[in-house]
Design a protein around this motif. Structure first.
Motif, PDB file in Angstrom:
ATOM      1  N   TRP A  17       0.841  -1.197   0.000  1.00 46.92           N
ATOM      2  CA  TRP A  17       0.000   0.000   0.000  1.00 46.92           C
ATOM      3  C   TRP A  17       0.871   1.241   0.000  1.00 46.92           C
ATOM      4  CZ3 TRP A  17      -1.099  -4.319   2.961  1.00 46.92           C
ATOM      5  CH2 TRP A  17      -0.273  -4.511   4.059  1.00 46.92           C
ATOM      6  N   ARG A  18       0.376   2.276  -0.618  1.00 44.85           N
ATOM      7  CA  ARG A  18       1.051   3.575  -0.643  1.00 44.85           C
ATOM      8  C   ARG A  18      -0.013   4.628  -0.899  1.00 44.85           C
ATOM      9  NH1 ARG A  18       6.238   5.366  -1.380  1.00 44.85           N
ATOM     10  NH2 ARG A  18       6.876   3.192  -1.482  1.00 44.85           N
ATOM     11  N   TRP A  24      -3.722   9.815   4.654  1.00 42.92           N
ATOM     12  CA  TRP A  24      -3.245   9.005   5.772  1.00 42.92           C
ATOM     13  C   TRP A  24      -4.167   9.179   6.988  1.00 42.92           C
ATOM     14  CZ3 TRP A  24       2.832   9.936   6.048  1.00 42.92           C
ATOM     15  CH2 TRP A  24       3.412   9.468   4.866  1.00 42.92           C
ATOM     16  N   HIS A  25      -4.108   8.204   7.876  1.00 39.10           N
ATOM     17  CA  HIS A  25      -4.775   8.253   9.190  1.00 39.10           C
ATOM     18  C   HIS A  25      -6.293   8.372   9.096  1.00 39.10           C
ATOM     19  CE1 HIS A  25      -0.745   8.332  10.569  1.00 39.10           C
ATOM     20  NE2 HIS A  25      -0.493   9.529  10.077  1.00 39.10           N
ATOM     21  N   GLY A  27      -7.826   5.219   7.966  1.00 39.69           N
ATOM     22  CA  GLY A  27      -8.174   3.808   7.883  1.00 39.69           C
ATOM     23  C   GLY A  27      -8.237   3.246   6.470  1.00 39.69           C
ATOM     24  N   LEU A  28      -7.870   4.058   5.483  1.00 37.81           N
ATOM     25  CA  LEU A  28      -8.039   3.614   4.088  1.00 37.81           C
ATOM     26  C   LEU A  28      -7.081   2.491   3.700  1.00 37.81           C
ATOM     27  CD1 LEU A  28      -8.593   7.086   2.387  1.00 37.81           C
ATOM     28  CD2 LEU A  28     -10.310   5.354   2.946  1.00 37.81           C
ATOM     29  N   SER A  30      -5.749   0.266   5.674  1.00 35.73           N
ATOM     30  CA  SER A  30      -6.172  -0.967   6.354  1.00 35.73           C
ATOM     31  C   SER A  30      -7.399  -1.563   5.665  1.00 35.73           C
ATOM     32  CB  SER A  30      -6.476  -0.675   7.827  1.00 35.73           C
ATOM     33  OG  SER A  30      -5.303  -0.246   8.474  1.00 35.73           O
ATOM     34  N   ASN A  57       9.246   1.599   9.402  1.00 36.39           N
ATOM     35  CA  ASN A  57       7.924   2.074   8.973  1.00 36.39           C
ATOM     36  C   ASN A  57       6.835   1.532   9.916  1.00 36.39           C
ATOM     37  OD1 ASN A  57       5.570   2.772   7.659  1.00 36.39           O
ATOM     38  ND2 ASN A  57       6.426   2.450   5.610  1.00 36.39           N
ATOM     39  N   ASP A  59       3.912   2.879  10.751  1.00 38.07           N
ATOM     40  CA  ASP A  59       2.532   2.999  10.258  1.00 38.07           C
ATOM     41  C   ASP A  59       2.160   1.761   9.431  1.00 38.07           C
ATOM     42  OD1 ASP A  59       2.182   5.418  11.489  1.00 38.07           O
ATOM     43  OD2 ASP A  59       2.388   6.624   9.664  1.00 38.07           O
ATOM     44  N   SER A  60       3.092   1.346   8.565  1.00 40.15           N
ATOM     45  CA  SER A  60       2.816   0.175   7.733  1.00 40.15           C
ATOM     46  C   SER A  60       2.748  -1.088   8.594  1.00 40.15           C
ATOM     47  CB  SER A  60       3.897   0.046   6.655  1.00 40.15           C
ATOM     48  OG  SER A  60       3.451  -0.815   5.641  1.00 40.15           O
ATOM     49  N   ARG A  62       1.557  -1.264  11.526  1.00 41.47           N
ATOM     50  CA  ARG A  62       0.226  -1.311  12.152  1.00 41.47           C
ATOM     51  C   ARG A  62      -0.840  -1.773  11.157  1.00 41.47           C
ATOM     52  NH1 ARG A  62       2.271   3.067  14.852  1.00 41.47           N
ATOM     53  NH2 ARG A  62       1.205   4.623  13.567  1.00 41.47           N
ATOM     54  N   VAL A  63      -0.697  -1.398   9.877  1.00 39.42           N
ATOM     55  CA  VAL A  63      -1.633  -1.901   8.864  1.00 39.42           C
ATOM     56  C   VAL A  63      -1.538  -3.432   8.811  1.00 39.42           C
ATOM     57  CG1 VAL A  63      -2.217  -1.919   6.400  1.00 39.42           C
ATOM     58  CG2 VAL A  63      -1.526   0.227   7.490  1.00 39.42           C
ATOM     59  N   MET A  64      -0.298  -3.947   8.846  1.00 34.53           N
ATOM     60  CA  MET A  64      -0.094  -5.403   8.795  1.00 34.53           C
ATOM     61  C   MET A  64      -0.672  -6.072  10.048  1.00 34.53           C
ATOM     62  SD  MET A  64       3.793  -5.240   7.318  1.00 34.53           S
ATOM     63  CE  MET A  64       4.133  -4.328   5.806  1.00 34.53           C
ATOM     64  N   ARG A  66      -3.127  -4.952  11.941  1.00 39.86           N
ATOM     65  CA  ARG A  66      -4.601  -4.912  11.909  1.00 39.86           C
ATOM     66  C   ARG A  66      -5.164  -6.017  11.010  1.00 39.86           C
ATOM     67  NH1 ARG A  66      -4.115   0.808  13.030  1.00 39.86           N
ATOM     68  NH2 ARG A  66      -3.401   1.199  10.924  1.00 39.86           N
TER      69      ARG A  66
HETATM   70  C1  LIG Z   1       1.809   2.982   4.983  1.00 43.56           C
HETATM   71  C2  LIG Z   1       0.632   3.928   4.887  1.00 43.56           C
HETATM   72  C3  LIG Z   1      -0.268   3.524   3.721  1.00 43.56           C
HETATM   73  C4  LIG Z   1      -0.134   3.814   6.217  1.00 43.56           C
HETATM   74  O1  LIG Z   1      -1.130   4.802   6.266  1.00 43.56           O
HETATM   75  P1  LIG Z   1      -2.028   4.980   7.577  1.00 43.56           P
HETATM   76  O2  LIG Z   1      -2.847   6.184   7.336  1.00 43.56           O
HETATM   77  O3  LIG Z   1      -1.195   4.889   8.798  1.00 43.56           O
HETATM   78  O4  LIG Z   1      -2.955   3.662   7.592  1.00 43.56           O
HETATM   79  P2  LIG Z   1      -4.522   3.579   7.447  1.00 43.56           P
HETATM   80  O5  LIG Z   1      -4.991   4.257   6.202  1.00 43.56           O
HETATM   81  O6  LIG Z   1      -4.884   2.147   7.597  1.00 43.56           O
HETATM   82  O7  LIG Z   1      -5.059   4.413   8.689  1.00 43.56           O
HETATM   83  C5  LIG Z   1      -4.955   3.864   9.983  1.00 43.56           C
HETATM   84  C6  LIG Z   1      -4.931   4.958  10.999  1.00 43.56           C
HETATM   85  O8  LIG Z   1      -6.051   5.806  10.812  1.00 43.56           O
HETATM   86  C7  LIG Z   1      -6.718   5.969  12.073  1.00 43.56           C
HETATM   87  N1  LIG Z   1      -8.120   6.295  11.774  1.00 43.56           N
HETATM   88  C8  LIG Z   1      -8.636   7.547  11.861  1.00 43.56           C
HETATM   89  N2  LIG Z   1      -9.913   7.537  11.485  1.00 43.56           N
HETATM   90  C9  LIG Z   1     -10.221   6.248  11.157  1.00 43.56           C
HETATM   91  C10 LIG Z   1     -11.414   5.630  10.711  1.00 43.56           C
HETATM   92  N3  LIG Z   1     -12.551   6.307  10.511  1.00 43.56           N
HETATM   93  N4  LIG Z   1     -11.394   4.300  10.461  1.00 43.56           N
HETATM   94  C11 LIG Z   1     -10.266   3.588  10.654  1.00 43.56           C
HETATM   95  N5  LIG Z   1      -9.093   4.158  11.099  1.00 43.56           N
HETATM   96  C12 LIG Z   1      -9.081   5.479  11.340  1.00 43.56           C
HETATM   97  C13 LIG Z   1      -6.459   4.671  12.785  1.00 43.56           C
HETATM   98  O9  LIG Z   1      -6.612   4.793  14.181  1.00 43.56           O
HETATM   99  C14 LIG Z   1      -5.010   4.421  12.406  1.00 43.56           C
HETATM  100  O10 LIG Z   1      -4.160   5.198  13.204  1.00 43.56           O
HETATM  101  P3  LIG Z   1      -2.930   4.495  14.012  1.00 43.56           P
HETATM  102  O11 LIG Z   1      -2.136   3.686  12.999  1.00 43.56           O
HETATM  103  O12 LIG Z   1      -2.176   5.635  14.565  1.00 43.56           O
HETATM  104  O13 LIG Z   1      -3.568   3.606  15.012  1.00 43.56           O
HETATM  105  C15 LIG Z   1       1.091   5.386   4.662  1.00 43.56           C
HETATM  106  O14 LIG Z   1       1.886   5.788   5.767  1.00 43.56           O
HETATM  107  C16 LIG Z   1       1.922   5.557   3.383  1.00 43.56           C
HETATM  108  O15 LIG Z   1       1.387   5.555   2.270  1.00 43.56           O
HETATM  109  N6  LIG Z   1       3.248   5.716   3.527  1.00 43.56           N
HETATM  110  C17 LIG Z   1       4.142   5.927   2.406  1.00 43.56           C
HETATM  111  C18 LIG Z   1       4.315   4.693   1.574  1.00 43.56           C
HETATM  112  C19 LIG Z   1       4.676   3.506   2.406  1.00 43.56           C
HETATM  113  O16 LIG Z   1       5.439   3.614   3.359  1.00 43.56           O
HETATM  114  N7  LIG Z   1       4.098   2.367   2.025  1.00 43.56           N
HETATM  115  C20 LIG Z   1       4.307   1.124   2.732  1.00 43.56           C
HETATM  116  C21 LIG Z   1       5.445   0.410   2.204  1.00 43.56           C
HETATM  117  S1  LIG Z   1       5.684  -1.045   3.176  1.00 43.56           S
END
Ligand SMILES: CC(C)(COP(=O)(O)OP(=O)(O)OC[C@H]1O[C@@H](n2cnc3c(N)ncnc32)[C@H](O)[C@@H]1OP(=O)(O)O)[C@@H](O)C(=O)NCCC(=O)NCCS
Length: 102
Positions: A17-18, A24-25, A27-28, A30, A57, A59-60, A62-64, A66
């Protein structure tokens, strides 16, 4: 690239995912990961899914988490150390057996 689909199915599929930072943040990622896993396990009959991240990383990771993936190892891939996470078909089905997927 293996010549036939069956040999592809016998290897772990990788998901990833990217998102643009504007999204970000919310839930998209996940939600997308859940959909990818559902497609892989129900439509493709995948045995296992793999995801790869930079070790820093969080944040990633935590996606894994979840999605129910388990940390596998730090592995050397394409010239760098990465953290690998995996989920088996059995684990995914067990975690989703009580849910009403729509
Ligand atoms: C990796 C990446 C996709 C993660 O994005 P993210 O926003 O943290 O993940 P999600 O979209 O699943 O959002 C989850 C977060 O949204 C929050 N959130 C807020 N409102 C929400 C809602 N209505 N529903 C669900 N979650 C919600 C969650 O609590 C969670 O926060 P937390 O991780 O602090 O607990 C992003 O950081 C990214 O694109 N990074 C650059 C590219 C990259 O690193 N890719 C991965 C390579 S391995």
């Amino acid at each position: 690239m293996p010549a036939d689909l069956d040999s592809l199915r016998n290897n772990p599929l990788e998901i990833g995912w990217r998102l643009h930072p504007e999204f970000w943040h919310q839930g998209l990622a996940s939600e997308a990961a859940e959909r990818m896993a559902a497609f892989a396990f129900t439509n493709l009959d995948a045995k296992e899914l793999l995801a790869v991240r930079h070790p820093a990383n969080a944040d990633s990771a935590r996606v894994m988490d979840r999605l129910g993936m388990r940390f596998r190892a730090t592995e050397f891939w394409c010239g760098t150390n990465v953290a690998t996470h995996a989920i088996s078909r059995e684990s995914w089905l067990e975690a989703h057996s009580g849910r009403n997927e729509s």
